[in-house]
Design an enzyme around this catalytic site. Structure first.
Site, mmCIF file in Angstrom:
data_model
loop_
_atom_site.group_PDB
_atom_site.id
_atom_site.type_symbol
_atom_site.label_atom_id
_atom_site.label_comp_id
_atom_site.label_asym_id
_atom_site.label_seq_id
_atom_site.Cartn_x
_atom_site.Cartn_y
_atom_site.Cartn_z
ATOM 1 N N ALA A 85 1.216 -1.819 0.462
ATOM 2 C CA ALA A 85 -0.322 -0.117 0.277
ATOM 3 C C ALA A 85 0.896 1.125 -0.435
ATOM 4 O O ALA A 85 2.140 1.592 0.415
ATOM 5 C CB ALA A 85 -1.003 0.146 1.448
ATOM 6 N N ASP A 86 0.857 2.067 -0.818
ATOM 7 C CA ASP A 86 1.482 3.296 -0.510
ATOM 8 C C ASP A 86 0.622 4.036 0.226
ATOM 9 O O ASP A 86 -0.217 4.142 0.847
ATOM 10 C CB ASP A 86 1.586 3.730 -2.259
ATOM 11 C CG ASP A 86 -0.124 4.322 -3.187
ATOM 12 O OD1 ASP A 86 -0.121 4.467 -4.103
ATOM 13 O OD2 ASP A 86 -0.368 4.083 -2.447
ATOM 14 N N SER A 87 0.896 6.246 -0.278
ATOM 15 C CA SER A 87 0.137 6.379 0.950
ATOM 16 C C SER A 87 -1.313 6.784 0.499
ATOM 17 O O SER A 87 -2.046 7.063 1.880
ATOM 18 C CB SER A 87 1.508 8.144 0.854
ATOM 19 O OG SER A 87 1.456 8.158 -0.064
ATOM 20 N N ASP A 89 -3.629 4.818 -0.209
ATOM 21 C CA ASP A 89 -4.116 3.214 -0.216
ATOM 22 C C ASP A 89 -3.960 3.155 1.508
ATOM 23 O O ASP A 89 -5.386 3.308 1.724
ATOM 24 C CB ASP A 89 -3.398 2.184 -0.546
ATOM 25 C CG ASP A 89 -2.817 1.373 -2.012
ATOM 26 O OD1 ASP A 89 -2.481 1.554 -2.319
ATOM 27 O OD2 ASP A 89 -3.940 2.262 -2.606
ATOM 28 N N THR A 90 -3.388 4.105 2.416
ATOM 29 C CA THR A 90 -3.093 4.291 3.500
ATOM 30 C C THR A 90 -4.057 5.103 4.011
ATOM 31 O O THR A 90 -5.295 4.956 5.012
ATOM 32 C CB THR A 90 -2.243 4.400 4.365
ATOM 33 O OG1 THR A 90 -0.715 4.007 3.547
ATOM 34 C CG2 THR A 90 -2.001 4.466 5.652
#
Lengths: 131, 88
Positions: A85-87, A89-90
């Site tokens: 997960a990238d930012s 996705d977070t």
């Protein structure tokens, strides 16, 4: 992105073995402190401060958001970055958690979330404050 | 130069604002559009483009909030739930 990941890994690094102080109560009232090495349990049942139901619910939301397969392991210590997960996705995951638990997280606290455990602890904090 | 945390908090504000709409369609659209928009522009390296995209995002946030006020004050609250919102 890379610098943030590096900073977070240095914060999250924990020693594989925990040095604990074992209090031995002798016959008198004096207590002696002696240090022993205890291997960290690989199952995080004791060291996580959040309730297991909360952690499970968080894991479910994460799995759904990132479309992980059934076999993929999501435990309390899993970092979102590890799951791919990238930012953004977070941010999505945090939004999903807010909806699932019907809470509102503050901006700076929500930004700091990196692992499942942190999310669960923050959720419990907010639920306790609400109750 | 726009910092990463500013971008993330802009994304969060947009998602939060979009959640408040009573209409299912608009809610889903704002969420879809913000995520798509941020992902599309996620790889920009040119600083002027980054600032431009950030300014665009800010404008869209104003639009969302303004239209939300109009909807809440004047438009319908939906009397029936959208079929996509039925819990099976």
């Amino acid at each position: 992105m890379a610098s943030m990941a590096a900073a977070s890994t240095s914060l999250q690094a924990r020693p594989r073995q925990v040095v604990t102080a074992v209090k031995c109560f002798s016959q008198g009232s004096r207590s002696n402190l002696s240090f022993t090495l205890r291997p960290l349990p690989t199952r995080l049942s004791v060291s996580c401060a959040a309730k297991p139901e909360t952690v499970d619910k968080v894991c479910e939301v994460v799995k759904k958001q990132l479309s992980l397969k059934e076999g993929d392991q999501v435990t309390a210590a899993t970092k979102f970055a590890e799951l791919g997960a990238d930012s953004l996705d977070t941010v999505e995951i945090v939004m999903g958690l807010e909806e699932a638990f019907d809470i509102e997280m503050e901006e700076d606290k929500a930004q700091a979330i990196e692992t499942v455990e942190e999310a669960a602890e923050l959720i419990e904090e907010i639920l306790k404050a609400k109750a | 130069m726009v910092a990463k945390c500013q971008v993330i908090s802009l994304c969060r504000s947009l998602l939060r604002a979009g959640r408040k709409y009573p209409d299912y369609n608009i809610r889903e659209y704002t969420k879809r559009r913000t995520l798509d928009g941020f992902r599309m522009n996620g790889n920009l390296t040119d600083p002027s483009k980054v600032i431009e995209a950030y300014a665009q995002g800010k404008q869209q946030l104003e639009v969302v909030e303004r239209v939300l006020k109009v909807y809440l004050a004047y438009a319908y609250p939906p009397k029936t739930n959208h079929i996509m919102e039925l819990k099976v």
